[in-house]
Write a protein that holds these residues in place. Structure first.
Motif, PDB file in Angstrom:
ATOM      1  N   GLN A 188       3.420 -17.277 -10.226  1.00 13.75           N
ATOM      2  CA  GLN A 188       3.378 -18.024 -11.480  1.00 13.75           C
ATOM      3  C   GLN A 188       1.959 -18.386 -11.900  1.00 13.75           C
ATOM      4  O   GLN A 188       1.708 -18.645 -13.077  1.00 13.75           O
ATOM      5  N   ARG A 189       1.048 -18.403 -10.947  1.00  7.69           N
ATOM      6  CA  ARG A 189      -0.344 -18.765 -11.238  1.00  7.69           C
ATOM      7  C   ARG A 189      -1.240 -17.542 -11.376  1.00  7.69           C
ATOM      8  O   ARG A 189      -2.456 -17.665 -11.446  1.00  7.69           O
ATOM      9  N   GLY A 190      -0.648 -16.369 -11.387  1.00  9.23           N
ATOM     10  CA  GLY A 190      -1.380 -15.157 -11.715  1.00  9.23           C
ATOM     11  C   GLY A 190      -2.003 -14.415 -10.562  1.00  9.23           C
ATOM     12  O   GLY A 190      -2.718 -13.430 -10.773  1.00  9.23           O
ATOM     13  N   ALA A 191      -1.751 -14.846  -9.327  1.00  8.61           N
ATOM     14  CA  ALA A 191      -2.328 -14.140  -8.184  1.00  8.61           C
ATOM     15  C   ALA A 191      -1.663 -12.783  -8.000  1.00  8.61           C
ATOM     16  O   ALA A 191      -0.501 -12.584  -8.364  1.00  8.61           O
ATOM     17  N   GLU A 192      -2.405 -11.841  -7.442  1.00 12.22           N
ATOM     18  CA  GLU A 192      -1.853 -10.529  -7.093  1.00 12.22           C
ATOM     19  C   GLU A 192      -1.193 -10.657  -5.721  1.00 12.22           C
ATOM     20  O   GLU A 192      -1.875 -10.840  -4.713  1.00 12.22           O
ATOM     21  N   ILE A 193       0.132 -10.570  -5.674  1.00 12.75           N
ATOM     22  CA  ILE A 193       0.892 -10.864  -4.464  1.00 12.75           C
ATOM     23  C   ILE A 193       1.371  -9.585  -3.788  1.00 12.75           C
ATOM     24  O   ILE A 193       1.848  -8.659  -4.433  1.00 12.75           O
ATOM     25  N   ASP A 194       1.238  -9.569  -2.469  1.00 14.55           N
ATOM     26  CA  ASP A 194       1.876  -8.551  -1.636  1.00 14.55           C
ATOM     27  C   ASP A 194       2.699  -9.326  -0.609  1.00 14.55           C
ATOM     28  O   ASP A 194       2.142 -10.002   0.258  1.00 14.55           O
ATOM     29  N   ALA A 195       4.016  -9.277  -0.716  1.00 14.56           N
ATOM     30  CA  ALA A 195       4.902 -10.042   0.167  1.00 14.56           C
ATOM     31  C   ALA A 195       5.617  -9.102   1.122  1.00 14.56           C
ATOM     32  O   ALA A 195       6.212  -8.113   0.695  1.00 14.56           O
ATOM     33  N   ARG A 196       5.562  -9.413   2.405  1.00 14.91           N
ATOM     34  CA  ARG A 196       6.190  -8.585   3.431  1.00 14.91           C
ATOM     35  C   ARG A 196       7.072  -9.446   4.333  1.00 14.91           C
ATOM     36  O   ARG A 196       6.836 -10.645   4.495  1.00 14.91           O
ATOM     37  N   ILE A 197       8.061  -8.798   4.943  1.00 15.85           N
ATOM     38  CA  ILE A 197       8.890  -9.431   5.964  1.00 15.85           C
ATOM     39  C   ILE A 197       8.841  -8.550   7.205  1.00 15.85           C
ATOM     40  O   ILE A 197       9.044  -7.333   7.116  1.00 15.85           O
ATOM     41  N   VAL A 198       8.552  -9.161   8.348  1.00 16.80           N
ATOM     42  CA  VAL A 198       8.481  -8.412   9.597  1.00 16.80           C
ATOM     43  C   VAL A 198       9.603  -8.859  10.529  1.00 16.80           C
ATOM     44  O   VAL A 198      10.132  -9.963  10.405  1.00 16.80           O
ATOM     45  N   ALA A 199       9.944  -7.985  11.462  1.00 22.94           N
ATOM     46  CA  ALA A 199      11.059  -8.264  12.383  1.00 22.94           C
ATOM     47  C   ALA A 199      10.580  -9.124  13.546  1.00 22.94           C
ATOM     48  O   ALA A 199      10.406  -8.661  14.676  1.00 22.94           O
ATOM     49  N   SER A 200      10.351 -10.400  13.241  1.00 25.43           N
ATOM     50  CA  SER A 200       9.912 -11.324  14.280  1.00 25.43           C
ATOM     51  C   SER A 200      10.359 -12.727  13.890  1.00 25.43           C
ATOM     52  O   SER A 200      10.937 -12.932  12.815  1.00 25.43           O
ATOM     53  N   GLY A 201      10.058 -13.682  14.758  1.00 30.30           N
ATOM     54  CA  GLY A 201      10.301 -15.082  14.438  1.00 30.30           C
ATOM     55  C   GLY A 201       9.042 -15.685  13.854  1.00 30.30           C
ATOM     56  O   GLY A 201       8.376 -15.073  13.016  1.00 30.30           O
ATOM     57  N   HIS A 202       8.697 -16.867  14.335  1.00 26.98           N
ATOM     58  CA  HIS A 202       7.511 -17.553  13.811  1.00 26.98           C
ATOM     59  C   HIS A 202       6.227 -17.000  14.426  1.00 26.98           C
ATOM     60  O   HIS A 202       5.152 -17.200  13.879  1.00 26.98           O
ATOM     61  N   GLU A 203       6.324 -16.293  15.545  1.00 27.75           N
ATOM     62  CA  GLU A 203       5.132 -15.793  16.209  1.00 27.75           C
ATOM     63  C   GLU A 203       4.529 -14.613  15.441  1.00 27.75           C
ATOM     64  O   GLU A 203       5.211 -13.938  14.680  1.00 27.75           O
ATOM     65  N   PHE A 204       3.233 -14.367  15.640  1.00 29.03           N
ATOM     66  CA  PHE A 204       2.586 -13.201  15.040  1.00 29.03           C
ATOM     67  C   PHE A 204       2.323 -12.159  16.115  1.00 29.03           C
ATOM     68  O   PHE A 204       2.368 -12.444  17.313  1.00 29.03           O
ATOM     69  N   GLY A 205       2.039 -10.907  15.677  1.00 30.10           N
ATOM     70  CA  GLY A 205       1.817  -9.840  16.637  1.00 30.10           C
ATOM     71  C   GLY A 205       1.110  -8.647  16.031  1.00 30.10           C
ATOM     72  O   GLY A 205       0.514  -8.740  14.944  1.00 30.10           O
ATOM     73  N   ASP A 206       1.210  -7.513  16.710  1.00 30.70           N
ATOM     74  CA  ASP A 206       0.499  -6.308  16.287  1.00 30.70           C
ATOM     75  C   ASP A 206       0.947  -5.817  14.913  1.00 30.70           C
ATOM     76  O   ASP A 206       0.142  -5.241  14.168  1.00 30.70           O
TER      77      ASP A 206
END
Length: 221
Positions: A188-206
């Motif tokens: 809504q504020r004009g940013a260029e968005i790239d939204a992704r969903i990964v197969a994980s929980g709250h943790e991050f990884g490779d």
């Protein structure tokens, strides 16, 4: 390849105390002109994000700061009421302090904020999101891992020209449900968005590292 703080040079591994936030400056042997400002999650410290940042951009200079609010055996960036409700004054005060820190760190170490990426995870990603909203123009590229909207009354700023990557975890039951609202907020504020969903929980990884790396090298729309 995992990288520990001890694998850096003595200069790079030193915790600096010359600005408002304690931080580590990590320069690779042959740095390019890119830099990553790295913001950790809750209850840990600045070292936890360094391996991920190095996987994302091996030749970038890293600025990894430490949040100033104690939590458990580590730190966080602003005070919370519940896992998904936060003290608004603390958000605004710490965001303002970090914005000044980022500007001063860039000037002190010869970094170009126009070529910087702000990489945040969880509580750190929430700080990056508030930087975008409360200090428009400071952040040109933001990678938000497991983030959610935290401002009760976000300002209607113009974020055209700002790139935002949002990566949510499919099994993240705490922050995952808020990811669509975050996408809407910045769209809504004009940013260029790239939204992704990964197969994980709250943790991050490779997988997160690979997505951010590809996003940084992709042509700008």
């Amino acid at each position: 390849m995992d990288v520990s703080v001890s694998e850096y040079t003595d200069e790079n591994s030193a915790l600096r105390d010359d600005l408002a936030f304690r931080y580590r400056l990590v320069r690779p042997a042959k740095p390019n002109r890119e830099c990553l400002f790295v913001l950790h999650g809750s209850g840990v410290d600045e070292t936890t994000m360094l391996p991920l940042a190095r996987k994302i951009s091996p030749d970038a200079t890293l600025i990894a700061a430490r949040g100033r609010v104690p939590q458990d055996d580590g730190f966080r960036w602003f005070e919370r009421i519940t896992p998904t409700r936060f003290k608004q004054a603390s958000i605004r005060n710490e965001t303002a302090a970090y914005a000044q820190f980022a500007a001063e760190a860039a000037k002190r170490h010869g970094l170009d904020l126009n070529r910087a990426t702000f990489l945040g995870y969880s509580n750190g990603a929430n700080v990056v999101s508030t930087l975008l909203l409360l200090n428009p123009g400071l952040v040109r590229r933001a990678a938000l891992l497991r983030a959610m909207p935290v401002l009760d009354d976000p300002p209607a700023v113009d974020l055209h020209g700002t790139r935002v990557l949002i990566i949510a975890g499919a099994a993240d039951q705490t922050y995952g449900p808020y990811a669509p609202a975050l996408v809407t907020l910045f769209s809504q504020r004009g940013a260029e968005i790239d939204a992704r969903i990964v197969a994980s929980g709250h943790e991050f990884g490779d997988t997160d590292a690979a997505i951010v790396r590809q996003w940084l090298t992709a042509p700008v729309a």
